[in-house]
Design a protein around this motif. Sequence first.
Motif, PDB file in Angstrom:
ATOM      1  N   ALA A  58      41.894   9.306  58.805  1.00 17.54           N
ATOM      2  CA  ALA A  58      40.781   9.680  59.557  1.00 17.54           C
ATOM      3  C   ALA A  58      41.191  11.186  59.680  1.00 17.54           C
ATOM      4  O   ALA A  58      42.198  11.793  59.506  1.00 17.54           O
ATOM      5  CB  ALA A  58      41.046   8.774  60.997  1.00 17.54           C
ATOM      6  N   PHE A  59      40.126  11.822  60.337  1.00 17.65           N
ATOM      7  CA  PHE A  59      40.298  13.367  60.400  1.00 17.65           C
ATOM      8  C   PHE A  59      41.312  13.758  61.529  1.00 17.65           C
ATOM      9  O   PHE A  59      41.902  14.863  61.299  1.00 17.65           O
ATOM     10  CB  PHE A  59      38.978  13.864  61.094  1.00 17.65           C
ATOM     11  N   ASP A  60      41.691  13.026  62.776  1.00 14.78           N
ATOM     12  CA  ASP A  60      42.776  13.394  63.266  1.00 14.78           C
ATOM     13  C   ASP A  60      44.041  13.339  62.647  1.00 14.78           C
ATOM     14  O   ASP A  60      45.016  14.303  62.956  1.00 14.78           O
ATOM     15  CB  ASP A  60      42.821  12.575  64.801  1.00 14.78           C
ATOM     16  N   GLN A  61      44.337  12.255  61.829  1.00  7.38           N
ATOM     17  CA  GLN A  61      45.484  12.229  61.091  1.00  7.38           C
ATOM     18  C   GLN A  61      45.448  13.441  59.944  1.00  7.38           C
ATOM     19  O   GLN A  61      46.532  13.859  59.616  1.00  7.38           O
ATOM     20  CB  GLN A  61      45.577  11.067  60.337  1.00  7.38           C
ATOM     21  N   ALA A  62      44.417  13.508  59.374  1.00  2.65           N
ATOM     22  CA  ALA A  62      44.366  14.648  58.319  1.00  2.65           C
ATOM     23  C   ALA A  62      44.658  15.945  58.975  1.00  2.65           C
ATOM     24  O   ALA A  62      45.253  16.790  58.312  1.00  2.65           O
ATOM     25  CB  ALA A  62      43.132  14.534  57.705  1.00  2.65           C
ATOM     26  N   SER A  63      44.181  16.241  60.245  1.00  2.00           N
ATOM     27  CA  SER A  63      44.389  17.569  61.002  1.00  2.00           C
ATOM     28  C   SER A  63      45.976  17.746  61.075  1.00  2.00           C
ATOM     29  O   SER A  63      46.404  18.877  60.664  1.00  2.00           O
ATOM     30  CB  SER A  63      43.879  17.460  62.362  1.00  2.00           C
ATOM     31  N   HIS A  64      46.965  16.774  61.230  1.00  2.00           N
ATOM     32  CA  HIS A  64      48.222  16.788  61.332  1.00  2.00           C
ATOM     33  C   HIS A  64      48.758  17.218  60.167  1.00  2.00           C
ATOM     34  O   HIS A  64      49.636  17.896  59.919  1.00  2.00           O
ATOM     35  CB  HIS A  64      48.740  15.741  62.216  1.00  2.00           C
ATOM     36  N   LEU A  65      48.273  16.612  59.009  1.00  2.00           N
ATOM     37  CA  LEU A  65      48.919  16.459  57.510  1.00  2.00           C
ATOM     38  C   LEU A  65      48.776  18.048  57.037  1.00  2.00           C
ATOM     39  O   LEU A  65      49.448  18.573  56.375  1.00  2.00           O
ATOM     40  CB  LEU A  65      48.466  15.383  56.725  1.00  2.00           C
ATOM     41  N   SER A  66      47.444  18.372  57.439  1.00  2.00           N
ATOM     42  CA  SER A  66      47.150  19.578  56.977  1.00  2.00           C
ATOM     43  C   SER A  66      47.653  20.685  57.433  1.00  2.00           C
ATOM     44  O   SER A  66      48.453  21.857  56.834  1.00  2.00           O
ATOM     45  CB  SER A  66      45.416  20.066  57.185  1.00  2.00           C
ATOM     46  N   ALA A  67      48.020  20.668  58.749  1.00  2.00           N
ATOM     47  CA  ALA A  67      48.942  21.606  59.616  1.00  2.00           C
ATOM     48  C   ALA A  67      50.169  21.611  58.923  1.00  2.00           C
ATOM     49  O   ALA A  67      50.821  22.721  58.797  1.00  2.00           O
ATOM     50  CB  ALA A  67      48.809  21.322  61.075  1.00  2.00           C
ATOM     51  N   GLN A  68      50.818  20.465  58.504  1.00  2.00           N
ATOM     52  CA  GLN A  68      52.172  20.436  57.910  1.00  2.00           C
ATOM     53  C   GLN A  68      52.402  21.280  56.636  1.00  2.00           C
ATOM     54  O   GLN A  68      53.245  21.871  56.427  1.00  2.00           O
ATOM     55  CB  GLN A  68      52.598  18.938  57.668  1.00  2.00           C
ATOM     56  N   ALA A  69      51.153  21.324  56.021  1.00  2.00           N
ATOM     57  CA  ALA A  69      51.143  21.887  54.662  1.00  2.00           C
ATOM     58  C   ALA A  69      50.769  23.360  54.737  1.00  2.00           C
ATOM     59  O   ALA A  69      50.869  23.902  53.718  1.00  2.00           O
ATOM     60  CB  ALA A  69      50.272  21.113  53.699  1.00  2.00           C
ATOM     61  N   ILE A 126      35.818  20.436  58.093  1.00  2.00           N
ATOM     62  CA  ILE A 126      36.298  21.805  58.227  1.00  2.00           C
ATOM     63  C   ILE A 126      36.893  22.116  59.473  1.00  2.00           C
ATOM     64  O   ILE A 126      37.903  22.520  59.749  1.00  2.00           O
ATOM     65  CB  ILE A 126      34.952  22.874  58.073  1.00  2.00           C
ATOM     66  N   GLU A 127      36.262  21.601  60.673  1.00  2.00           N
ATOM     67  CA  GLU A 127      36.954  21.701  61.904  1.00  2.00           C
ATOM     68  C   GLU A 127      38.263  20.941  62.136  1.00  2.00           C
ATOM     69  O   GLU A 127      39.236  21.533  62.749  1.00  2.00           O
ATOM     70  CB  GLU A 127      35.889  20.971  62.965  1.00  2.00           C
ATOM     71  N   ALA A 128      38.492  19.723  61.565  1.00  2.00           N
ATOM     72  CA  ALA A 128      39.637  19.136  61.667  1.00  2.00           C
ATOM     73  C   ALA A 128      40.820  19.301  60.577  1.00  2.00           C
ATOM     74  O   ALA A 128      41.966  19.717  60.973  1.00  2.00           O
ATOM     75  CB  ALA A 128      39.396  17.377  61.345  1.00  2.00           C
TER      76      ALA A 128
END
Length: 219
Positions: A45-56, A78-80
């Motif tokens: 989901a986009f909320d989870q993807a947001s955290h994983l993207s920030a990690q990388a 794009i937003e998340a």
Amino acid sequence: MSASLPPARAKICGLSTPETVEAALAAGADWIGLVHFPRSPRHVAFDQASHLSAQARGRAERVVLLVDPDDAVVRAAIEAVNPDLIQLHGRESPERVAAIRALADRPVMKAIGVAARADLTAIPAYAGVADRILLDAKPPAGAALPGGNGHRFDWAILDGADLPAGTMLSGGLDAGNVGEALSRTGLGAVDVSSGVETAPGVKDPERIAAFVAAVRAAR
């Protein structure tokens, strides 16, 4: 490794946990892929993807994979995720790819399913609107997923083909065959998902490390 060739590059797709994202980053993956497609076992989901993207962020290029997205989904991605690249893995037409690229205002990669030489005829139209082409094994009839099925296509199909710079290879790759795939096709970038899993959607850190190491050793 040949002095005339840069190192091959590796994308680990379908990551869904902080631990496996970290494994990909520690292994030196060039791209990490986050799948937003509810029918996939790798869906995030986009909320989870947001955290994983920030990690990388700042450690690898971040890719969000979408399948036939409407404009609302593209905007939400794009937003998340704030991805560096959008991967389109559905039946998007060249016109739709161009529209998504304009809407997102960032690079787009288009996946093209390959099972026969005739499938390569679609490449020029997409190469004109996408920043990268990904050649993946065409899913078998009735498959629920457009990719990540663990099948490879006959790499001989690519013999003599005029492929755009930056073309990537996917489909049935793993640490045991990726060196041969790179040598056989002459391509410089690969994408793996099921080949670094112990079960659909379950990434294995050791397999991730072995895959990236095999990619680096190939050239």
